[in-house]
Motif scaffolding. Structure first.
Motif, PDB file in Angstrom:
ATOM      1  N   VAL A   5      31.050   7.650  23.363  1.00  0.00           N
ATOM      2  CA  VAL A   5      31.671   8.600  22.021  1.00  0.00           C
ATOM      3  C   VAL A   5      30.636   9.677  21.547  1.00  0.00           C
ATOM      4  O   VAL A   5      29.633   9.511  20.578  1.00  0.00           O
ATOM      5  CB  VAL A   5      32.476   7.658  21.099  1.00  0.00           C
ATOM      6  N   LEU A   6      30.468  11.111  21.502  1.00  0.00           N
ATOM      7  CA  LEU A   6      29.357  11.521  20.831  1.00  0.00           C
ATOM      8  C   LEU A   6      29.892  12.545  19.416  1.00  0.00           C
ATOM      9  O   LEU A   6      31.405  12.712  19.640  1.00  0.00           O
ATOM     10  CB  LEU A   6      29.097  12.575  21.623  1.00  0.00           C
ATOM     11  N   THR A   7      29.702  12.684  18.039  1.00  0.00           N
ATOM     12  CA  THR A   7      30.116  12.585  17.122  1.00  0.00           C
ATOM     13  C   THR A   7      29.528  14.119  16.691  1.00  0.00           C
ATOM     14  O   THR A   7      27.871  14.084  17.031  1.00  0.00           O
ATOM     15  CB  THR A   7      29.859  11.719  15.997  1.00  0.00           C
ATOM     16  N   THR A   8      29.800  14.923  16.150  1.00  0.00           N
ATOM     17  CA  THR A   8      29.029  16.425  14.912  1.00  0.00           C
ATOM     18  C   THR A   8      29.771  16.128  13.473  1.00  0.00           C
ATOM     19  O   THR A   8      29.817  15.303  13.542  1.00  0.00           O
ATOM     20  CB  THR A   8      29.525  17.852  15.681  1.00  0.00           C
ATOM     21  N   PRO A   9      29.241  16.579  12.918  1.00  0.00           N
ATOM     22  CA  PRO A   9      29.971  17.320  11.695  1.00  0.00           C
ATOM     23  C   PRO A   9      31.564  16.909  11.393  1.00  0.00           C
ATOM     24  O   PRO A   9      32.249  16.980  11.015  1.00  0.00           O
ATOM     25  CB  PRO A   9      29.418  18.302  10.482  1.00  0.00           C
ATOM     26  N   ARG A  10      32.146  17.893  12.472  1.00  0.00           N
ATOM     27  CA  ARG A  10      33.746  18.171  12.438  1.00  0.00           C
ATOM     28  C   ARG A  10      34.398  17.220  14.364  1.00  0.00           C
ATOM     29  O   ARG A  10      35.905  17.662  13.848  1.00  0.00           O
ATOM     30  CB  ARG A  10      33.971  19.373  12.949  1.00  0.00           C
ATOM     31  N   LEU A  11      33.918  17.271  14.795  1.00  0.00           N
ATOM     32  CA  LEU A  11      34.546  16.902  16.215  1.00  0.00           C
ATOM     33  C   LEU A  11      33.640  15.354  16.883  1.00  0.00           C
ATOM     34  O   LEU A  11      33.069  14.502  16.326  1.00  0.00           O
ATOM     35  CB  LEU A  11      34.030  17.940  17.054  1.00  0.00           C
ATOM     36  N   ASP A  73      39.802  15.694  12.768  1.00  0.00           N
ATOM     37  CA  ASP A  73      39.983  14.681  11.365  1.00  0.00           C
ATOM     38  C   ASP A  73      41.683  14.168  12.284  1.00  0.00           C
ATOM     39  O   ASP A  73      42.890  14.257  12.429  1.00  0.00           O
ATOM     40  CB  ASP A  73      40.513  15.815  11.166  1.00  0.00           C
ATOM     41  N   GLY A  74      41.671  13.653  14.015  1.00  0.00           N
ATOM     42  CA  GLY A  74      42.075  13.179  14.327  1.00  0.00           C
ATOM     43  C   GLY A  74      43.376  13.811  15.720  1.00  0.00           C
ATOM     44  O   GLY A  74      43.967  13.432  16.094  1.00  0.00           O
ATOM     45  N   GLU A  75      42.644  14.853  15.138  1.00  0.00           N
ATOM     46  CA  GLU A  75      43.736  16.573  15.866  1.00  0.00           C
ATOM     47  C   GLU A  75      43.284  16.509  17.806  1.00  0.00           C
ATOM     48  O   GLU A  75      42.005  16.591  17.045  1.00  0.00           O
ATOM     49  CB  GLU A  75      44.345  17.221  15.096  1.00  0.00           C
ATOM     50  N   PHE A  76      43.938  16.405  19.143  1.00  0.00           N
ATOM     51  CA  PHE A  76      43.365  17.031  19.607  1.00  0.00           C
ATOM     52  C   PHE A  76      43.109  18.510  19.887  1.00  0.00           C
ATOM     53  O   PHE A  76      43.228  19.720  19.384  1.00  0.00           O
ATOM     54  CB  PHE A  76      44.387  16.756  20.518  1.00  0.00           C
ATOM     55  N   VAL A  77      41.416  18.564  19.695  1.00  0.00           N
ATOM     56  CA  VAL A  77      40.897  20.163  19.746  1.00  0.00           C
ATOM     57  C   VAL A  77      41.057  20.765  21.040  1.00  0.00           C
ATOM     58  O   VAL A  77      41.479  22.129  21.624  1.00  0.00           O
ATOM     59  CB  VAL A  77      39.749  20.069  19.294  1.00  0.00           C
TER      60      VAL A  77
END
Length: 181
Positions: A5-11, A73-77
């Protein structure tokens, strides 16, 4: 290595799994999202037939590469990928992304791809990442430039049912590990 799982400030980019199939079907049901790929939306059946194998694909898994779905924020982008052909898993990976229209022009395509590129270059150690799109797809070309990729060639291909703008060709961009910021 498995796909992390990769994270960014918003994703949060999660490995794509069969449970994500309904999200991908919905993504491909938007004709604007599919404009430069098919020139129209995919039907539910077409999208399921296209995405189901990719959701179960594991040929890049041992390198930590493959298909990812992104959430804010939990919403599919949308979805991102860094993949190789099944017949040549040692090949330089191709990058791609596709976002829901409501998330366009917010920098999320670039942010997600940059995180995936960083993973590919720094963690996996790939030497080169490349991507392609229609020459007229200015949005994707902008993402490629913002990632530091450079245009290396334009190819003019024959299509049985060409999309508007295909006469301008397909553009191929790349970036090398030594060029990555």
């Amino acid at each position: 290595m498995t796909r992390p799982v990769l994270t960014t400030p918003r994703l949060e980019l999660r490995p794509m799994l069969p449970e994500h199939l309904p999200l991908l079907v919905a993504l491909d049901s938007d004709p604007e999202v599919m404009r430069y790929l098919l020139g129209r939306a995919r039907s539910t059946q077409e999208a399921e037939e296209f995405w189901a194998p990719k959701c179960a694909e594991t040929h890049c898994e041992d390198r930590g590469l493959g298909w990812f779905v992104g959430f804010a924020d939990g919403e599919f982008v949308g979805r991102w990928d860094l993949t190789t052909p099944p017949e040549d898993t040692a090949a330089d990976p191709e990058a791609g992304w596709r976002l829901r229209r409501k998330f366009w022009r917010q920098g999320l395509a670039t942010e997600g791809a940059a995180r995936l590129f960083d993973h590919g270059f720094r963690t996996v150690g790939v030497p080169r990442i490349w991507a392609e799109t229609m020459a007229v797809n200015l949005g994707s070309r902008g993402v490629m430039r913002r990632l530091g990729m450079r245009h290396v060639r334009t190819e003019h291909r024959h299509w049985d049912d060409p999309l508007p703008g295909s006469e301008h060709g397909e553009v191929i961009y790349e970036i090398l590990r030594d060029e990555w910021r």
